[in-house]
Design a protein around this motif. Structure first.
Motif, PDB file in Angstrom:
ATOM      1  N   UNK A   1     -16.083 -59.914 -28.369  1.00  0.00           N
ATOM      2  CA  UNK A   1     -15.995 -58.500 -27.493  1.00  0.00           C
ATOM      3  C   UNK A   1     -14.929 -57.708 -28.472  1.00  0.00           C
ATOM      4  N   UNK A   2     -15.322 -56.389 -28.340  1.00  0.00           N
ATOM      5  CA  UNK A   2     -14.735 -55.315 -29.291  1.00  0.00           C
ATOM      6  C   UNK A   2     -13.424 -54.778 -28.419  1.00  0.00           C
ATOM      7  N   UNK A   3     -12.368 -54.930 -29.198  1.00  0.00           N
ATOM      8  CA  UNK A   3     -11.074 -54.290 -28.825  1.00  0.00           C
ATOM      9  C   UNK A   3     -10.537 -53.248 -29.564  1.00  0.00           C
ATOM     10  N   UNK A   4      -9.710 -52.408 -29.250  1.00  0.00           N
ATOM     11  CA  UNK A   4      -9.108 -51.351 -30.177  1.00  0.00           C
ATOM     12  C   UNK A   4      -7.838 -51.873 -30.896  1.00  0.00           C
TER      13      UNK A   4
ATOM     14  N   UNK B   1     -16.735 -35.595 -32.884  1.00  0.00           N
ATOM     15  CA  UNK B   1     -15.890 -36.231 -33.841  1.00  0.00           C
ATOM     16  C   UNK B   1     -14.739 -37.177 -33.372  1.00  0.00           C
ATOM     17  N   UNK B   2     -14.125 -36.699 -32.375  1.00  0.00           N
ATOM     18  CA  UNK B   2     -13.047 -37.349 -31.881  1.00  0.00           C
ATOM     19  C   UNK B   2     -13.442 -38.563 -31.053  1.00  0.00           C
ATOM     20  N   UNK B   3     -14.535 -38.535 -30.255  1.00  0.00           N
ATOM     21  CA  UNK B   3     -15.401 -39.455 -29.530  1.00  0.00           C
ATOM     22  C   UNK B   3     -15.316 -40.697 -30.558  1.00  0.00           C
ATOM     23  N   UNK B   4     -16.026 -40.143 -31.658  1.00  0.00           N
ATOM     24  CA  UNK B   4     -16.512 -41.225 -32.619  1.00  0.00           C
ATOM     25  C   UNK B   4     -15.197 -42.128 -33.409  1.00  0.00           C
ATOM     26  N   UNK B   5     -14.361 -41.038 -33.387  1.00  0.00           N
ATOM     27  CA  UNK B   5     -12.716 -41.650 -33.995  1.00  0.00           C
ATOM     28  C   UNK B   5     -12.425 -42.644 -32.903  1.00  0.00           C
ATOM     29  N   UNK B   6     -12.574 -42.471 -31.619  1.00  0.00           N
ATOM     30  CA  UNK B   6     -12.012 -43.383 -30.680  1.00  0.00           C
ATOM     31  C   UNK B   6     -12.855 -44.658 -31.030  1.00  0.00           C
ATOM     32  N   UNK B   7     -14.050 -44.584 -30.829  1.00  0.00           N
ATOM     33  CA  UNK B   7     -14.876 -45.651 -30.935  1.00  0.00           C
ATOM     34  C   UNK B   7     -14.593 -46.366 -32.626  1.00  0.00           C
ATOM     35  N   UNK B   8     -14.297 -45.492 -33.405  1.00  0.00           N
ATOM     36  CA  UNK B   8     -14.299 -46.263 -34.731  1.00  0.00           C
ATOM     37  C   UNK B   8     -12.756 -47.220 -34.840  1.00  0.00           C
ATOM     38  N   UNK B   9     -12.028 -47.163 -33.713  1.00  0.00           N
ATOM     39  CA  UNK B   9     -10.759 -47.905 -33.857  1.00  0.00           C
ATOM     40  C   UNK B   9     -10.938 -49.241 -33.245  1.00  0.00           C
TER      41      UNK B   9
ATOM     42  N   UNK C   1      -9.062 -63.583 -21.297  1.00  0.00           N
ATOM     43  CA  UNK C   1      -9.957 -62.570 -21.648  1.00  0.00           C
ATOM     44  C   UNK C   1      -9.457 -61.000 -21.572  1.00  0.00           C
ATOM     45  N   UNK C   2      -8.822 -60.755 -20.415  1.00  0.00           N
ATOM     46  CA  UNK C   2      -8.421 -59.262 -19.988  1.00  0.00           C
ATOM     47  C   UNK C   2      -7.193 -58.949 -21.139  1.00  0.00           C
ATOM     48  N   UNK C   3      -6.655 -60.022 -21.626  1.00  0.00           N
ATOM     49  CA  UNK C   3      -5.278 -59.862 -22.446  1.00  0.00           C
ATOM     50  C   UNK C   3      -5.912 -59.627 -23.763  1.00  0.00           C
ATOM     51  N   UNK C   4      -6.965 -59.776 -24.096  1.00  0.00           N
ATOM     52  CA  UNK C   4      -7.532 -59.201 -25.522  1.00  0.00           C
ATOM     53  C   UNK C   4      -7.289 -57.896 -25.750  1.00  0.00           C
ATOM     54  N   UNK C   5      -7.313 -57.124 -24.739  1.00  0.00           N
ATOM     55  CA  UNK C   5      -7.406 -55.658 -24.876  1.00  0.00           C
ATOM     56  C   UNK C   5      -6.027 -55.258 -25.407  1.00  0.00           C
ATOM     57  N   UNK C   6      -4.907 -56.035 -25.215  1.00  0.00           N
ATOM     58  CA  UNK C   6      -3.369 -55.813 -25.494  1.00  0.00           C
ATOM     59  C   UNK C   6      -3.223 -56.355 -26.918  1.00  0.00           C
ATOM     60  N   UNK C   7      -3.181 -55.580 -27.936  1.00  0.00           N
ATOM     61  CA  UNK C   7      -2.989 -56.012 -29.420  1.00  0.00           C
ATOM     62  C   UNK C   7      -1.747 -56.959 -29.429  1.00  0.00           C
ATOM     63  N   UNK C   8      -0.558 -56.860 -28.664  1.00  0.00           N
ATOM     64  CA  UNK C   8       0.490 -57.766 -28.700  1.00  0.00           C
ATOM     65  C   UNK C   8       0.207 -59.125 -28.300  1.00  0.00           C
ATOM     66  N   UNK C   9      -0.574 -59.114 -27.265  1.00  0.00           N
ATOM     67  CA  UNK C   9      -1.044 -60.382 -26.513  1.00  0.00           C
ATOM     68  C   UNK C   9      -2.355 -61.160 -27.130  1.00  0.00           C
ATOM     69  N   UNK C  10      -3.009 -60.490 -28.222  1.00  0.00           N
ATOM     70  CA  UNK C  10      -4.348 -60.904 -28.387  1.00  0.00           C
ATOM     71  C   UNK C  10      -4.276 -62.349 -28.768  1.00  0.00           C
ATOM     72  N   UNK C  11      -3.396 -62.764 -29.980  1.00  0.00           N
ATOM     73  CA  UNK C  11      -3.358 -63.977 -30.609  1.00  0.00           C
ATOM     74  C   UNK C  11      -3.276 -65.032 -29.605  1.00  0.00           C
ATOM     75  N   UNK C  12      -2.160 -64.817 -28.705  1.00  0.00           N
ATOM     76  CA  UNK C  12      -1.701 -65.970 -27.807  1.00  0.00           C
ATOM     77  C   UNK C  12      -2.846 -66.102 -26.629  1.00  0.00           C
TER      78      UNK C  12
END
Length: 358
Positions: free
Chosen positions: A256-259, A168-176, A216-227
């Protein structure tokens, strides 16, 4: 500067043909399809391909084209394998599943539920990929929706309470995770495999492409995603205008899927062992990319002589090659590029298959 790095997933194909005059059947390892896969890697800004030491292809890495081999980085994934084994120990115990002597393959009891065999293997692969993505900051190839369904399916099968919590916790991680869409530069289908490999080598030495890879690598960071998305659009246009290559580029929509922001990894002993204080990795579903790469390759190369790992024809002569099928990966511990068998019956069987295709 951080760049886009991807976990290696090869796509060699087994090619089968025969010599009509001698009735000799030929099995060859064809590497030409991997160049088509490179087209997808370029769209995702991949600048370095990471191959785990546990991969079967490690033994044949020296056979790769030199221009590609220098872009593949080997790394030790023993920690991630051990972590996945610990996390799923209760699951294996409940169903009586053990590892073979090499510690790699799963061994099932003869009377075990066949419905859980394939999901069990897939689940171990999923957890290992997630651990690698966490600990090595790599983009990993995971089918997100299918993986969530897999976790739910196995949770419905298992009775042990702790194991159910872990799943369930692994599913929760993917659910983010949520999808981020962007338009990426993409090579057109008519590009030759050898040209694609040369293109990849030139791009990863180009400052604009490396900056594209960085964003592309910066997309994983929510703070830098839009930039990062803004820079991806600008840099994608520059790459398409790269003078020597401008005639072979197009735009294609990529996902690309990001948290999501602010969602922590579950703080439990086993799940915590999966990571080392790393951010959640980006997830790329390359299922369609592999199908596209195969189709592009098949449309232009399926009647040609297979290419070896150095890009040369594997054999000469008047070999009649069968059209390959997606998913026929070569597993050859002998590392031979060509295997031949002399036999009328096998030749006749292949002839019948060819007749069916026609």
């Amino acid at each position: 500067m951080e760049i886009s790095k991807l976990l290696y997933d090869s796509l060699p194909l087994t090619r089968v043909g025969f010599l009509p005059k001698t009735e000799e059947v030929i099995f060859a390892q064809d590497y030409s399809c991997f160049a088509s896969m490179l087209e997808e890697y370029i769209s995702y800004g991949v600048a370095r391909i990471y191959m785990p030491n546990s991969a079967p292809e490690v033994s044949s890495i020296d056979e790769m084209p030199k221009i590609l081999k220098c872009r593949v980085k080997l790394f030790d994934d023993s920690y991630e394998i051990d972590a996945s084994h610990r996390i799923l120990h209760g699951l294996r115990k409940e169903f009586g599943v053990v590892f073979t002597e090499d510690g790699i393959q799963l061994k099932f009891k003869s009377k075990s539920d066949r419905d859980i065999r394939s999901p069990m293997v897939e689940l171990h692969s999923l957890v290992r990929k997630l651990a690698i993505g966490f600990n090595h900051s790599l983009q990993v190839d995971i089918e997100l929706e299918k993986s969530i369904e897999l976790l739910r399916f196995m949770r419905g099968k298992v009775l042990d309470g702790q194991t159910r919590v872990i799943l369930a916790q692994l599913e929760a991680v993917l659910g983010t995770y949520s999808a981020v869409n962007f338009d990426a530069p993409s090579l057109v289908n008519r590009t030759k495999p050898s040209d694609t490999i040369l293109m990849f080598d030139r791009l990863i030495n180009d400052e604009t492409y490396l900056e594209y890879s960085h964003n592309i690598a910066r997309l994983s960071d929510p703070l830098s995603r839009n930039d990062a998305l803004m820079h991806i659009r600008l840099l994608g246009g520059k790459i398409r205008k790269f003078e020597p290559l401008s005639a072979v580029w197009n735009y294609v929509a990529k996902v690309i899927s990001v948290s999501a922001a602010g969602i922590p990894v579950p703080d439990t002993g086993l799940i915590a062992s999966l990571v080392k204080n790393r951010p959640l990795p980006s997830i790329i579903d390359l299922t369609q990319a592999r199908s596209k790469a195969f189709c592009n390759w098949s449309n232009t190369n399926k009647v040609e002589t297979p290419l070896d790992s150095k890009g040369n024809p594997v054999v000469g002569g008047e070999v009649q090659w069968m059209s390959p099928s997606l998913g026929t990966k070569m597993i050859n511990p002998q590392r031979d590029d060509v295997v031949s068998i002399n036999g009328r019956k096998l030749r006749d069987a292949l002839s019948k298959l060819l007749d069916k295709e026609d």
